[in-house]
Scaffold this active site. Structure first.
Site, PDB file in Angstrom:
ATOM      1  N   SER A   1      -7.916  -1.827  -1.825  1.00  0.00           N
ATOM      2  CA  SER A   1      -8.537  -0.513  -1.604  1.00  0.00           C
ATOM      3  C   SER A   1      -9.705  -0.283  -2.550  1.00  0.00           C
ATOM      4  O   SER A   1     -10.755   0.201  -2.126  1.00  0.00           O
ATOM      5  CB  SER A   1      -7.507   0.609  -1.788  1.00  0.00           C
ATOM      6  OG  SER A   1      -6.600   0.583  -0.717  1.00  0.00           O
TER       7      SER A   1
ATOM      8  N   GLN B   1      -0.494   2.498  -5.854  1.00  0.00           N
ATOM      9  CA  GLN B   1      -1.908   2.848  -5.654  1.00  0.00           C
ATOM     10  C   GLN B   1      -2.819   2.374  -6.791  1.00  0.00           C
ATOM     11  O   GLN B   1      -3.920   1.897  -6.551  1.00  0.00           O
ATOM     12  CB  GLN B   1      -2.043   4.358  -5.515  1.00  0.00           C
ATOM     13  CG  GLN B   1      -2.607   4.766  -4.184  1.00  0.00           C
ATOM     14  CD  GLN B   1      -2.568   6.270  -3.973  1.00  0.00           C
ATOM     15  OE1 GLN B   1      -2.417   7.033  -4.932  1.00  0.00           O
ATOM     16  NE2 GLN B   1      -2.692   6.686  -2.746  1.00  0.00           N
TER      17      GLN B   1
ATOM     18  N   ASP C   1      -3.789  -1.193  -6.306  1.00  0.00           N
ATOM     19  CA  ASP C   1      -4.250  -1.574  -4.968  1.00  0.00           C
ATOM     20  C   ASP C   1      -5.713  -2.036  -5.010  1.00  0.00           C
ATOM     21  O   ASP C   1      -6.647  -1.270  -4.770  1.00  0.00           O
ATOM     22  CB  ASP C   1      -4.069  -0.375  -4.029  1.00  0.00           C
ATOM     23  CG  ASP C   1      -4.419  -0.707  -2.595  1.00  0.00           C
ATOM     24  OD1 ASP C   1      -4.924  -1.818  -2.344  1.00  0.00           O
ATOM     25  OD2 ASP C   1      -4.215   0.152  -1.721  1.00  0.00           O
TER      26      ASP C   1
ATOM     27  N   TYR D   1       0.585   1.654   9.118  1.00  0.00           N
ATOM     28  CA  TYR D   1      -0.534   0.754   9.427  1.00  0.00           C
ATOM     29  C   TYR D   1      -0.844   0.768  10.916  1.00  0.00           C
ATOM     30  O   TYR D   1       0.016   1.056  11.749  1.00  0.00           O
ATOM     31  CB  TYR D   1      -0.180  -0.695   9.045  1.00  0.00           C
ATOM     32  CG  TYR D   1      -0.222  -0.947   7.566  1.00  0.00           C
ATOM     33  CD1 TYR D   1      -1.428  -0.979   6.893  1.00  0.00           C
ATOM     34  CD2 TYR D   1       0.945  -1.154   6.845  1.00  0.00           C
ATOM     35  CE1 TYR D   1      -1.477  -1.208   5.529  1.00  0.00           C
ATOM     36  CE2 TYR D   1       0.913  -1.387   5.484  1.00  0.00           C
ATOM     37  CZ  TYR D   1      -0.303  -1.411   4.843  1.00  0.00           C
ATOM     38  OH  TYR D   1      -0.355  -1.640   3.500  1.00  0.00           O
TER      39      TYR D   1
ATOM     40  N   ARG E   1       0.862  -1.194   0.000  1.00  0.00           N
ATOM     41  CA  ARG E   1       0.000   0.000   0.000  1.00  0.00           C
ATOM     42  C   ARG E   1       0.897   1.244   0.000  1.00  0.00           C
ATOM     43  O   ARG E   1       0.994   1.972   0.982  1.00  0.00           O
ATOM     44  CB  ARG E   1      -0.956  -0.033   1.194  1.00  0.00           C
ATOM     45  CG  ARG E   1      -2.253  -0.774   0.846  1.00  0.00           C
ATOM     46  CD  ARG E   1      -3.224  -0.873   1.967  1.00  0.00           C
ATOM     47  NE  ARG E   1      -4.608  -0.905   1.486  1.00  0.00           N
ATOM     48  CZ  ARG E   1      -5.657  -1.131   2.249  1.00  0.00           C
ATOM     49  NH1 ARG E   1      -5.520  -1.319   3.541  1.00  0.00           N
ATOM     50  NH2 ARG E   1      -6.867  -1.138   1.732  1.00  0.00           N
TER      51      ARG E   1
END
Ligand code: NAD
Length: 381
Positions: free
Chosen positions: A133, A127, A130, A228, A122
């Protein structure tokens, strides 16, 4: 080079791994693409749309799998698919490597190279690949719609000749990708929204969406490397629950989305907290299939506890299959782009995305957590 997509429509799964717009781009780049008959139907995409995009429609699954250089999937490899795979092929998908390491071991034994969309780092550079997500955002959106449907009250404030209706109060616990989209969706429906997360960094994002952030000051580190969330101690968890009890009692809807990568979901809402909620209130537990953020929630079921409905939906992205497939397909094609140099597949393991997402290659398990999980299984035998 041939990319294959199989029909995954079964159970809760409605998505397809590639959509026609992406197929058309891949064909222009020199790939040949084979799509199993009916693969797109769950996402409202016809075989004809795939054919017009330049794909070949295949009928025999075994032949489709056997002739693929790259197999692109949404859900994990089934035993029947595994039987048709051979050395040198590449498989990409949500392969559930930590939930089902045996299958990754079997892919490795066959000499298949496997990439897990769950393991895409991540990072900013990754992105566009991902998929966790892109799919979690859909889950956050749909969780609010399910809550609004189950709630015997309005979401927006309404002033009518028959009286004024106050807006629903929504509490979102866990303000990551799913949580932020849940906040935005609940706000669009007119609810007042509060949100809580153990990472203080999300406070600004929560506020920018028009929600109130609930500050719970914990006396321990809550953020791990990479930004995270960290698993917090039982004492800290208990303290957070004490602070949040009042907010849970006041809420008409609670949406829980808390997770710490690789750990069982933390329990944020206990039965004692539910006891104080108004009858008819609704909890949607997005983590129900990972142990649950809410005591008593059951994956795939709606239960009633002290007059409160608790929903534990699974695979919500599949309920918005057209857009879930479109976004997933784009994520996968961006990963594919990293693997191709001058029309041939070149896996550059010095690239952190390639090395991070690769589970096995050349009959070697490359992911340490999968290696550990497989070693653990051997100890148990
Ligand atoms: P994410 O990692 O982006 O967000 C999780 C958030 O939980 C993070 O912001 C983290 O800080 C927070 N958190 C961790 N521990 C916490 C605690 N003790 N208290 C409060 N907050 C805490 O994850 P995501 O992609 O948004 O996914 C959220 C959840 O939704 C996951 O459990 C995921 O598996 C689930 N999900 C469910 C479906 C479905 O269909 N049911 C679909 C997609 C995702």
């Amino acid at each position: 080079m041939n990319i294959a997509v199989v029909n995954e429509n079964r159970g809760f799964e409605r998505r397809v791994a590639l959509v026609p717009a992406v197929v058309s781009t891949l064909v222009k780049q020199g790939w040949s693409v084979t799509i199993e008959q009916g693969a797109g139907l769950g996402a409202a995409i016809s075989d004809q749309a795939f054919a017009e995009a330049g794909a070949t429609i295949g009928i025999n699954k075994a032949e489709i799998l056997g002739s693929a250089d790259v197999l692109v999937k949404v859900s994990p490899i089934t035993p029947a698919e595994l039987d048709c795979l051979r050395s040198g092929q590449i498989v990409i998908g949500f392969l559930n490597p930590l939930g089902n390491p045996q299958t990754i071991g079997q892919l490795n034994d066959r000499g298949v190279t496997a990439f897990s969309m769950e393991m895409i780092p991540r990072t900013s550079r990754a992105q566009s690949m991902d998929a966790l997500s892109s799919q979690a955002s859909i889950a956050g959106y749909k969780a609010v719609l399910l809550a609004a449907d189950a709630l015997p009250r309005y979401f927006p404030m309404l002033t009518t000749a028959a009286g004024t209706i106050p807006p629903a109060k929504v509490l979102v616990m866990g303000a990551g990708v799913a949580g932020l989209q849940a906040i935005a969706t609940a706000r669009r429906l007119g609810a007042t929204v509060e949100a809580y997360d153990i990472r203080p960094a999300v406070k600004e994002e929560v506020q920018s969406l028009g929600a109130k952030f609930i500050d719970v000051t914990l006396k321990e580190e809550t953020v791990a490397a990479g930004g995270y969330a960290k698993e917090i101690s039982q004492d800290a968890q208990e303290y957070a629950r004490q602070v949040l009890t009042k907010h849970v009692h006041d809420a008409d809807v609670v949406i829980t989305t808390a997770q710490v990568p690789g750990r069982k979901a933390p329990v944020l809402v206990t039965e004692a907290m539910i006891l104080g909620m108004k009858p008819g209130s609704v909890i949607v537990d997005l983590a129900a299939d990972q142990g649950g953020n809410c005591e008593g929630s059951q994956p795939g079921q709606t239960i009633e506890c002290h007059g409160v409905k608790i929903l534990g939906p699974v695979n919500l992205p599949s309920t918005v299959a057209t857009h879930a497939s479109q976004l997933y397909s784009k994520n996968v094609s961006n990963l594919l782009k990293l693997m191709v140099k001058e029309a041939t597949i070149v896996l550059d393991f010095s690239d952190d995305i390639i090395s991070g997402a690769c589970l096995c290659h050349d009959r070697e398990i490359r992911n340490q957590r999968v290696k550990d999980a497989l070693a653990q299984l051997q100890v148990q035998v």
